[in-house]
Motif scaffolding. Structure first.
Motif, PDB file in Angstrom:
ATOM      1  N   ASP A   1      67.403  21.930  31.435  1.00 21.67           N
ATOM      2  CA  ASP A   1      67.442  20.695  30.645  1.00 21.67           C
ATOM      3  C   ASP A   1      67.728  21.008  29.183  1.00 21.67           C
ATOM      4  N   ARG A   2      68.580  20.193  28.577  1.00 23.98           N
ATOM      5  CA  ARG A   2      68.941  20.399  27.175  1.00 23.98           C
ATOM      6  C   ARG A   2      67.889  19.815  26.248  1.00 23.98           C
ATOM      7  N   LEU A   3      67.703  20.459  25.107  1.00 23.42           N
ATOM      8  CA  LEU A   3      66.821  19.977  24.054  1.00 23.42           C
ATOM      9  C   LEU A   3      67.694  19.725  22.829  1.00 23.42           C
ATOM     10  N   ILE A   4      68.002  18.485  22.586  1.00 24.16           N
ATOM     11  CA  ILE A   4      68.934  18.121  21.509  1.00 24.16           C
ATOM     12  C   ILE A   4      68.141  17.865  20.230  1.00 24.16           C
ATOM     13  N   GLU A   5      68.419  18.657  19.214  1.00 23.64           N
ATOM     14  CA  GLU A   5      67.640  18.612  17.976  1.00 23.64           C
ATOM     15  C   GLU A   5      67.659  17.228  17.342  1.00 23.64           C
ATOM     16  N   THR A   6      68.823  16.575  17.328  1.00 22.21           N
ATOM     17  CA  THR A   6      68.913  15.254  16.689  1.00 22.21           C
ATOM     18  C   THR A   6      68.056  14.223  17.425  1.00 22.21           C
ATOM     19  N   ASP A   7      67.997  14.323  18.740  1.00 21.38           N
ATOM     20  CA  ASP A   7      67.174  13.386  19.509  1.00 21.38           C
ATOM     21  C   ASP A   7      65.692  13.589  19.205  1.00 21.38           C
ATOM     22  N   ILE A   8      65.276  14.854  19.109  1.00 20.66           N
ATOM     23  CA  ILE A   8      63.859  15.141  18.846  1.00 20.66           C
ATOM     24  C   ILE A   8      63.490  14.736  17.424  1.00 20.66           C
ATOM     25  N   SER A   9      64.368  15.020  16.457  1.00 20.53           N
ATOM     26  CA  SER A   9      64.076  14.640  15.076  1.00 20.53           C
ATOM     27  C   SER A   9      63.995  13.122  14.938  1.00 20.53           C
ATOM     28  N   SER A  10      64.852  12.394  15.688  1.00 26.29           N
ATOM     29  CA  SER A  10      64.802  10.927  15.656  1.00 26.29           C
ATOM     30  C   SER A  10      63.529  10.410  16.319  1.00 26.29           C
ATOM     31  N   HIS A  11      63.117  11.063  17.388  1.00 23.36           N
ATOM     32  CA  HIS A  11      61.906  10.649  18.111  1.00 23.36           C
ATOM     33  C   HIS A  11      60.690  10.697  17.198  1.00 23.36           C
ATOM     34  N   PHE A  12      60.592  11.740  16.366  1.00 25.29           N
ATOM     35  CA  PHE A  12      59.449  11.890  15.470  1.00 25.29           C
ATOM     36  C   PHE A  12      59.736  11.408  14.043  1.00 25.29           C
ATOM     37  N   ASN A  13      60.981  10.992  13.810  1.00 31.05           N
ATOM     38  CA  ASN A  13      61.382  10.553  12.464  1.00 31.05           C
ATOM     39  C   ASN A  13      61.133  11.643  11.429  1.00 31.05           C
ATOM     40  N   ILE A  14      61.618  12.849  11.751  1.00 31.51           N
ATOM     41  CA  ILE A  14      61.492  14.003  10.855  1.00 31.51           C
ATOM     42  C   ILE A  14      62.858  14.644  10.684  1.00 31.51           C
ATOM     43  N   SER A  15      62.961  15.562   9.738  1.00 27.72           N
ATOM     44  CA  SER A  15      64.228  16.262   9.533  1.00 27.72           C
ATOM     45  C   SER A  15      64.442  17.283  10.647  1.00 27.72           C
ATOM     46  N   ARG A  16      65.623  17.861  10.676  1.00 28.81           N
ATOM     47  CA  ARG A  16      65.926  18.812  11.738  1.00 28.81           C
ATOM     48  C   ARG A  16      65.341  20.204  11.463  1.00 28.81           C
ATOM     49  N   ALA A  17      64.931  20.478  10.214  1.00 31.02           N
ATOM     50  CA  ALA A  17      64.421  21.809   9.875  1.00 31.02           C
ATOM     51  C   ALA A  17      63.201  22.198  10.719  1.00 31.02           C
ATOM     52  N   PRO A  18      62.155  21.355  10.811  1.00 25.75           N
ATOM     53  CA  PRO A  18      61.008  21.741  11.654  1.00 25.75           C
ATOM     54  C   PRO A  18      61.364  21.789  13.142  1.00 25.75           C
ATOM     55  N   VAL A  19      62.351  21.006  13.550  1.00 26.29           N
ATOM     56  CA  VAL A  19      62.790  21.055  14.949  1.00 26.29           C
ATOM     57  C   VAL A  19      63.437  22.407  15.236  1.00 26.29           C
ATOM     58  N   ARG A  20      64.261  22.876  14.300  1.00 24.39           N
ATOM     59  CA  ARG A  20      64.887  24.194  14.474  1.00 24.39           C
ATOM     60  C   ARG A  20      63.836  25.298  14.500  1.00 24.39           C
ATOM     61  N   GLU A  21      62.814  25.179  13.646  1.00 25.85           N
ATOM     62  CA  GLU A  21      61.733  26.169  13.642  1.00 25.85           C
ATOM     63  C   GLU A  21      60.995  26.142  14.975  1.00 25.85           C
ATOM     64  N   ALA A  22      60.764  24.950  15.513  1.00 25.07           N
ATOM     65  CA  ALA A  22      60.097  24.829  16.810  1.00 25.07           C
ATOM     66  C   ALA A  22      60.945  25.472  17.909  1.00 25.07           C
ATOM     67  N   MET A  23      62.248  25.285  17.855  1.00 22.06           N
ATOM     68  CA  MET A  23      63.133  25.892  18.847  1.00 22.06           C
ATOM     69  C   MET A  23      63.043  27.419  18.771  1.00 22.06           C
ATOM     70  N   ARG A  24      62.911  27.952  17.555  1.00 18.69           N
ATOM     71  CA  ARG A  24      62.791  29.395  17.382  1.00 18.69           C
ATOM     72  C   ARG A  24      61.489  29.897  18.022  1.00 18.69           C
TER      73      ARG A  24
END
Length: 232
Positions: free
Chosen positions: A33-56
C-alpha cells in the motif's frame, strides 16, 4: 465508541508514525500500500516536513520502503522473508523468557497485569463498532501482552527489535485477517500462557511460547509451516 486512539501530546512526526502503525494494527494497511505524503499532511493539516521525518523513522523500523515507481509504500514480504521474521522473533523472545525465568523476575503483580491484558482482549469486543475496531483491539492487546514481557526483562534492544518485528508480521497477517484467529480463543490462549508462567518451569514456558508462535505460522504460511525452525 471508536476504540482507535486520538493523536494528542505527540510531536507531529511521532503523530504520523502512530497513525501509520495504528492503521497496521487495525488491518487497514497491507503490504505494498502506498503512503502519499500530501494525503497524510492534508489529513492532519500539517506541512510535509514532519510527514517526511515520519517516513524516515518508519523506514528505519523496517515498516515502509521507497521506490521511484511507487514512492513510500508498506513493505512487501514473500514467504521466505515472513518465515525469517517469525524465526527471528521466536529466537529473541525465547531468550527473553529464559532470562526472566532464570533470574526469577516474574512476580504475582506481573502475572496479574498480563491476565488483565488477556481478559481485555475478549471483553473489549463489546466496544467495537466494526471489524476494523475488532482487529485493532486484538492486535493492540496482543502487542501489549508481549511488550509487557519484553520490557519486564530489561532488555531494551531486544524489546525495540521485537516491536518492529511484531508490526512486520502483522503486515503479513493483514493479507488474510482470519489468520489472527478468534478473540475469545486467543484470549484463552494468552490466559493459559500466564498460568504456564506461574508454574515457573522453563521448559514448559518455552514449549508453550513456541506452540503459540507456530499457530500463527500455520495460519499465515500453511504450506511452509513444516520448515519453521525454532532454534535458528
Amino acid at each position: 465508541m471508536d476504540i482507535i486512539p486520538k493523536y494528542e501530546k505527540q510531536s507531529l512526526s511521532d503523530m504520523v508514525v502512530s497513525y501509520v502503525k495504528n492503521r497496521i494494527l487495525s488491518g487497514a494497511l497491507k503490504g505494498g500500500d502506498r503512503l502519499i505524503e500530501t494525503d497524510i499532511s492534508s489529513h492532519f493539516n500539517i506541512s510535509r516536513a514532519p510527514v517526511r521525518e515520519a517516513m524516515r523513522i518508519l523506514n528505519e523500523q523496517g515498516l515502509i520502503a521507497f521506490s521511484p515507481r511507487k514512492g513510500n509504500h508498506v513493505i512487501e514480504m514473500g514467504p521466505t522473508e515472513i518465515m525469517e521474521v517469525f524465526e527471528i522473533r521466536t529466537s529473541l523472545e525465547t531468550q527473553i523468557l529464559r532470562k526472566i525465568l532464570r533470574k526469577q523476575m516474574i512476580e504475582e503483580a506481573h502475572l496479574h497485569r498480563l491476565t488483565e491484558i488477556a481478559i481485555e482482549m475478549k471483553d473489549g469486543e463489546q466496544r467495537c463498532q466494526n471489524e476494523e475496531d475488532r482487529v485493532f483491539l486484538f492486535n493492540t492487546m496482543d502487542l501489549a501482552f508481549h511488550k509487557y514481557i519484553w520490557q519486564l526483562s530489561g532488555s531494551v534492544r531486544r524489546a525495540q527489535i521485537l516491536e518492529s518485528l511484531f508490526y512486520q508480521l502483522l503486515l503479513a497477517m493483514n493479507e488474510d485477517l482470519s489468520s489472527l484467529g478468534i478473540l475469545e480463543l486467543k484470549s484463552e490462549e494468552h490466559l493459559a500462557f500466564v498460568e504456564v508462567l506461574r508454574e515457573n518451569e522453563l521448559s514448559a514456558v518455552v514449549h508453550a511460547f513456541h506452540t503459540h508462535i507456530r499457530n500463527y505460522v500455520r495460519a499465515t504460511l500453511p504450506d511452509e509451516e513444516q520448515y519453521f525452525c525454532l532454534d535458528c
